[in-house]
Design a protein around this motif. Structure first.
Motif, PDB file in Angstrom:
ATOM      1  N   HIS A 230       0.858  -1.183   0.000  1.00 27.07           N
ATOM      2  CA  HIS A 230       0.000   0.000   0.000  1.00 27.07           C
ATOM      3  C   HIS A 230       0.896   1.235   0.000  1.00 27.07           C
ATOM      4  CE1 HIS A 230      -3.582   2.397   0.520  1.00 27.07           C
ATOM      5  NE2 HIS A 230      -2.979   3.057   1.493  1.00 27.07           N
ATOM      6  N   GLU A 231       0.932   1.921  -1.147  1.00 24.21           N
ATOM      7  CA  GLU A 231       1.709   3.143  -1.308  1.00 24.21           C
ATOM      8  C   GLU A 231       0.762   4.240  -1.782  1.00 24.21           C
ATOM      9  OE1 GLU A 231       4.811   2.273  -4.080  1.00 24.21           O
ATOM     10  OE2 GLU A 231       5.986   1.096  -2.654  1.00 24.21           O
ATOM     11  N   PRO A 232       0.242   5.057  -0.877  1.00 20.23           N
ATOM     12  CA  PRO A 232      -0.687   6.114  -1.294  1.00 20.23           C
ATOM     13  C   PRO A 232       0.016   7.157  -2.144  1.00 20.23           C
ATOM     14  CG  PRO A 232      -0.125   6.334   1.022  1.00 20.23           C
ATOM     15  CD  PRO A 232       0.472   5.045   0.577  1.00 20.23           C
TER      16      PRO A 232
ATOM     17  N   GLU B 177       1.816   9.377  -8.144  1.00 17.55           N
ATOM     18  CA  GLU B 177       0.731   8.417  -8.212  1.00 17.55           C
ATOM     19  C   GLU B 177       0.955   7.330  -7.158  1.00 17.55           C
ATOM     20  OE1 GLU B 177       3.599   7.118 -11.583  1.00 17.55           O
ATOM     21  OE2 GLU B 177       3.212   8.850 -10.269  1.00 17.55           O
ATOM     22  N   GLY B 178      -0.089   6.692  -6.740  1.00 21.66           N
ATOM     23  CA  GLY B 178       0.037   5.645  -5.746  1.00 21.66           C
ATOM     24  C   GLY B 178      -0.219   4.274  -6.343  1.00 21.66           C
ATOM     25  N   ARG B 179      -0.045   3.264  -5.530  1.00 24.34           N
ATOM     26  CA  ARG B 179      -0.414   1.912  -5.924  1.00 24.34           C
ATOM     27  C   ARG B 179      -0.789   1.135  -4.666  1.00 24.34           C
ATOM     28  NH1 ARG B 179       5.348  -0.977  -7.768  1.00 24.34           N
ATOM     29  NH2 ARG B 179       6.503  -0.452  -5.852  1.00 24.34           N
TER      30      ARG B 179
ATOM     31  N   VAL C 119      -7.424   5.333  -5.114  1.00 24.54           N
ATOM     32  CA  VAL C 119      -6.013   5.698  -5.273  1.00 24.54           C
ATOM     33  C   VAL C 119      -5.778   6.330  -6.643  1.00 24.54           C
ATOM     34  CG1 VAL C 119      -3.668   4.769  -5.437  1.00 24.54           C
ATOM     35  CG2 VAL C 119      -5.169   4.020  -3.588  1.00 24.54           C
ATOM     36  N   ALA C 120      -6.412   5.780  -7.686  1.00 23.33           N
ATOM     37  CA  ALA C 120      -6.254   6.331  -9.031  1.00 23.33           C
ATOM     38  C   ALA C 120      -6.790   7.760  -9.111  1.00 23.33           C
ATOM     39  CB  ALA C 120      -6.961   5.447 -10.050  1.00 23.33           C
ATOM     40  N   ALA C 121      -7.770   8.079  -8.259  1.00 22.38           N
ATOM     41  CA  ALA C 121      -8.348   9.428  -8.238  1.00 22.38           C
ATOM     42  C   ALA C 121      -7.607  10.361  -7.292  1.00 22.38           C
ATOM     43  CB  ALA C 121      -9.817   9.351  -7.852  1.00 22.38           C
ATOM     44  N   GLY C 122      -6.483   9.898  -6.732  1.00 27.89           N
ATOM     45  CA  GLY C 122      -5.679  10.734  -5.849  1.00 27.89           C
ATOM     46  C   GLY C 122      -5.971  10.566  -4.378  1.00 27.89           C
TER      47      GLY C 122
ATOM     48  N   ALA D 202     -11.175  13.835  -3.960  1.00 26.50           N
ATOM     49  CA  ALA D 202     -11.776  15.153  -4.172  1.00 26.50           C
ATOM     50  C   ALA D 202     -13.284  15.157  -3.975  1.00 26.50           C
ATOM     51  CB  ALA D 202     -11.427  15.667  -5.571  1.00 26.50           C
ATOM     52  N   THR D 203     -13.956  14.116  -4.417  1.00 24.46           N
ATOM     53  CA  THR D 203     -15.404  14.001  -4.282  1.00 24.46           C
ATOM     54  C   THR D 203     -15.739  12.590  -3.846  1.00 24.46           C
ATOM     55  OG1 THR D 203     -15.676  13.357  -6.611  1.00 24.46           O
ATOM     56  CG2 THR D 203     -15.838  15.705  -6.094  1.00 24.46           C
ATOM     57  N   PRO D 204     -16.913  12.358  -3.267  1.00 23.69           N
ATOM     58  CA  PRO D 204     -17.273  10.990  -2.883  1.00 23.69           C
ATOM     59  C   PRO D 204     -17.127  10.032  -4.062  1.00 23.69           C
ATOM     60  CG  PRO D 204     -18.822  12.536  -1.931  1.00 23.69           C
ATOM     61  CD  PRO D 204     -17.959  13.329  -2.863  1.00 23.69           C
ATOM     62  N   MET D 205     -16.497   8.889  -3.792  1.00 22.76           N
ATOM     63  CA  MET D 205     -16.130   7.953  -4.859  1.00 22.76           C
ATOM     64  C   MET D 205     -16.852   6.623  -4.703  1.00 22.76           C
ATOM     65  SD  MET D 205     -13.710   8.708  -7.170  1.00 22.76           S
ATOM     66  CE  MET D 205     -13.152   7.042  -7.509  1.00 22.76           C
TER      67      MET D 205
END
Length: 384
Positions: free
Chosen positions: A122-124, A131-133, A160-163, A373-376
């Motif tokens: 887990h790498e935020p 970018e994370g993974r 994670v893909a959305a930041g 940024a926004t609910p996902m």
């Protein structure tokens, strides 16, 4: 299975009965729980249980974790990931079959499965690269075919893909538990797993959450390396040792603790090197004090002081850790059972709940819980 799962489930008027799974980074057991839910409220709690991981399965997952930690960015996925994914799916399948038999359940009694998989990395975003993974291993198609049920899985990747941090994800379920219990807000829920995480429930969708720091994980690794035992049972080793406050201070000087939430950790983000020269007992005492003080600092970082702290996860079985958290935070602390919750099953229940939300397409992570940024929405559903 005939008609698609979505068509079949949409025709069902009752809340879904979902079997949730969780395997933590402690590599101890497959936790299972059945939850009746519409993804908003808790309708009923079904049976819960666990299956201890087979030692051969644990060995494969330990090898996969080691490969993940050594995996360079841009390199192909380690080959062992595919093997580990099959192994963990088969272990869940065996656990589910025994669990269902023990409780008189059949496939027709269930609508959906929530399958977290095994976290090996887990790498935020921003920790190593912008970018994370995050990697949760588990062959969802293999599990879906074996159970003849649709499986919700891959809950963290989209966040994670959305930041976002990709963790913690249980806060929305913690909120549902607090509402079910009628507890007055603000209340905090602390999960003490390999890493600790805290959720502040201030009201409906009024959530703050983040990882507080290492919890059981470092203590377990210390005891495993020195004795071969899985953990410091009842905190007995730590009780017999002395705390080295200078080492606790060294750990707490890490920039993670000064950073605001939301934030998240990997179990292996902190090294045992600072305690390497200590006795078994002193190391356990020092790491327990570090875990407790990390929780206290995490509670101080919340925007409001909670009226009480409800603790779930394996760490609540450690009386020294619980007493240390209470003493250092000066907030009333209670184990989950004190408010009618199943403390060993909450993570499995959470992924049953998240599975229902994944099916409905409703959010599972929020700006206040992962920093997205926004609910996902998140997760994917694999059908048989």
């Amino acid at each position: 299975m005939g008609a698609s799962y979505r068509a079949r489930a949409m025709a069902v008027k009752r809340p879904m009965r979902v079997l949730g799974f969780m395997t933590g980074t402690s590599l101890d057991a497959v936790d299972m729980a059945v939850l009746e839910t519409d993804g908003e409220t808790i309708q009923a709690f079904g049976p819960a249980g666990e299956k201890k991981l087979d030692p051969a399965v644990r060995a494969v997952l330990e090898d996969a974790t080691a490969a993940a930690l050594a995996w360079p960015w841009g390199a192909p996925r380690p080959a062992i990931f595919a093997q580990a994914g099959r192994v963990i799916a088969d272990e869940h399948l065996a656990a589910a079959r025994a669990f269902m038999a023990d409780h008189g359940l059949t496939v027709d009694d269930l609508d959906l499965v929530g399958f977290h998989g095994q976290t090996v990395l887990h790498e935020p975003p921003g920790r190593v690269r912008p970018e994370g993974r995050t990697i949760q291993l588990g062959d969802a198609a293999r599990l879906a075919a074996g159970l003849d049920l649709p499986v919700a899985h891959d809950f963290r990747t989209a966040d994670v893909a959305a930041g976002g941090q990709g963790a913690p994800l249980a806060p929305i379920y913690h909120e549902a538990l607090v509402r079910w219990s009628g507890l007055p807000a603000p209340v905090a829920v602390l999960n003490l797993g390999g890493v600790g995480n805290v959720t502040l429930v201030g009201g409906e969708r009024d959530l703050e959450a983040y990882d507080t720091g290492p919890a059981n994980g470092m203590i377990d690794l210390w005891v495993q390396a020195r004795t071969g035992a899985r953990c410091d049972e009842d905190g007995a080793l730590a009780l017999a040792g002395e705390i080295h406050a200078d080492i606790v201070d060294t750990y707490l000087a890490h920039p993670y603790f000064a950073a605001p939430g939301p934030k998240s950790l990997d179990r292996f983000d902190f090294s045992l090197d600072p305690v390497a020269g200590l006795s078994l007992e002193d190391g356990a005492a020092t790491l327990t004090a570090f875990a407790a003080q990390a929780v206290a600092l995490g509670l101080e970082g919340l925007s409001r002081r909670p009226q009480r702290l409800i603790v779930c996860g394996g760490g609540r079985h450690n009386p020294l850790l619980m007493a240390s958290i209470a003493g250092r935070s000066a907030i009333p602390v209670a184990a989950a059972e004190a408010v009618g919750w199943r403390g060993d099953s909450i993570e499995a229940e959470a992924f049953a709940y998240l599975a229902a939300r994944t099916f409905k397409g409703t959010p599972i992570s929020f700006p206040g819980t992962t920093g997205v940024a926004t609910p996902m929405t998140g997760g994917r559903i694999t059908e048989t």
